[in-house]
Design an enzyme around this catalytic site. Structure first.
Site, PDB file in Angstrom:
ATOM      1  N   ALA A 180      38.488  32.725  44.817  1.00  0.00           N
ATOM      2  CA  ALA A 180      38.072  33.630  45.886  1.00  0.00           C
ATOM      3  C   ALA A 180      36.687  33.239  46.384  1.00  0.00           C
ATOM      4  O   ALA A 180      35.903  32.621  45.655  1.00  0.00           O
ATOM      5  CB  ALA A 180      38.058  35.075  45.394  1.00  0.00           C
ATOM      6  N   ASP A 181      36.390  33.601  47.617  1.00  0.00           N
ATOM      7  CA  ASP A 181      35.055  33.392  48.163  1.00  0.00           C
ATOM      8  C   ASP A 181      34.752  34.515  49.147  1.00  0.00           C
ATOM      9  O   ASP A 181      35.594  34.849  49.989  1.00  0.00           O
ATOM     10  CB  ASP A 181      34.939  32.042  48.861  1.00  0.00           C
ATOM     11  N   THR A 182      33.568  35.091  49.018  1.00  0.00           N
ATOM     12  CA  THR A 182      33.171  36.212  49.869  1.00  0.00           C
ATOM     13  C   THR A 182      32.079  35.780  50.835  1.00  0.00           C
ATOM     14  O   THR A 182      31.086  35.165  50.423  1.00  0.00           O
ATOM     15  CB  THR A 182      32.679  37.394  49.009  1.00  0.00           C
TER      16      THR A 182
ATOM     17  N   LYS B 205      38.296  25.791  46.196  1.00  0.00           N
ATOM     18  CA  LYS B 205      37.996  26.168  44.816  1.00  0.00           C
ATOM     19  C   LYS B 205      39.271  26.169  43.970  1.00  0.00           C
ATOM     20  O   LYS B 205      39.265  25.730  42.816  1.00  0.00           O
ATOM     21  CB  LYS B 205      37.309  27.535  44.779  1.00  0.00           C
TER      22      LYS B 205
ATOM     23  N   GLY C 165      38.136  35.446  51.089  1.00  0.00           N
ATOM     24  CA  GLY C 165      39.331  34.614  51.026  1.00  0.00           C
ATOM     25  C   GLY C 165      39.821  34.563  49.592  1.00  0.00           C
ATOM     26  O   GLY C 165      39.024  34.438  48.661  1.00  0.00           O
TER      27      GLY C 165
END
Length: 221
Positions: free
Chosen positions: A95-97, A77, A132
């Site tokens: 960010a990625d959850t 991303k 992340g």
């Protein structure tokens, strides 16, 4: 992999007085369309200059573990945002959850059936949430994955049906939002609450600061 696409919000507020050096204003781009991440940054006094959502292929690779998947998504991303802007002076935050039960990556629930399947899997157990985060500025990059353990109470059929009816689960990793009604189902967590919401604030501030983004300057002026 799908091509990245972006949609810039009009009249985005600016970072204002931040100065990274040599008279060039610090610009921060939040590479996420999530209003929750925007609100979390505001808690730390950080207002991005723009908020851009990256449309990339978010399919896990075969055999990919949850931590590695969260890290890869954040990096990709951020890379998509960097390619879009082509501005080496801008700070790009992505960010990625990911919600995981053991080695299994739970989906971002799009249907009630998906949400129910997630809640049935999480009910009465503990699971892990990985977020992340990746910050890019020019050729420099800093990244980290933050893990939080979340414990769910055993859900009754009434609680399950009421939560599904609320629609709060839509688009949420693991089919729930800890900051909403589902907070009543969670007796304990171990780790970062803001990470479960979508952005670990302490770690994000540390990464931004490490790459030279000026923080807390307005409060000292």
């Amino acid at each position: 992999m799908m091509a990245a696409s972006f949609s810039k919000e009009p009249d985005s507020p600016k970072s204002g007085s931040n100065e990274p050096g040599e008279g060039v204003p610090a610009r921060l781009i939040l590479a996420s369309a999530s209003p929750r991440r925007l609100a979390l940054l505001a808690q730390a006094g950080i207002v991005p200059d723009a908020q851009e959502g990256a449309d990339i292929d978010e399919s896990p690779l075969k055999g990919e573990l949850p931590r590695a998947y969260a890290a890869r998504m954040a990096r990709e991303k951020a890379a998509a945002a960097a390619a879009r802007f082509g501005d080496e002076t801008a700070y790009l935050l992505a960010a990625d959850t990911v919600v995981a039960r053991g080695r299994r990556i739970l989906p971002k629930a799009e249907t009630e059936a998906e949400a129910r399947a997630c809640l049935e899997l999480l009910s009465g157990t503990s699971h892990r949430v990985y977020t992340g985060i990746c910050v890019v500025r020019g050729a420099s990059q800093a990244a980290r994955v933050v893990m939080t353990r979340v414990t769910f109470k055993r859900l009754s059929d009434l609680e399950m049906r009421a939560y599904l009816k609320s629609g709060e689960w839509q688009g949420k990793a693991g089919g729930y939002a800890i900051q909403g009604l589902a907070g009543a189902f969670i007796p304990s967590i171990s780790g970062s609450y803001s990470s479960v919401v979508g952005l670990p604030l302490a770690e994000t501030v540390k990464l931004l600061s490490g790459l030279g983004f000026p923080l807390f300057t307005d409060s000292l002026s």
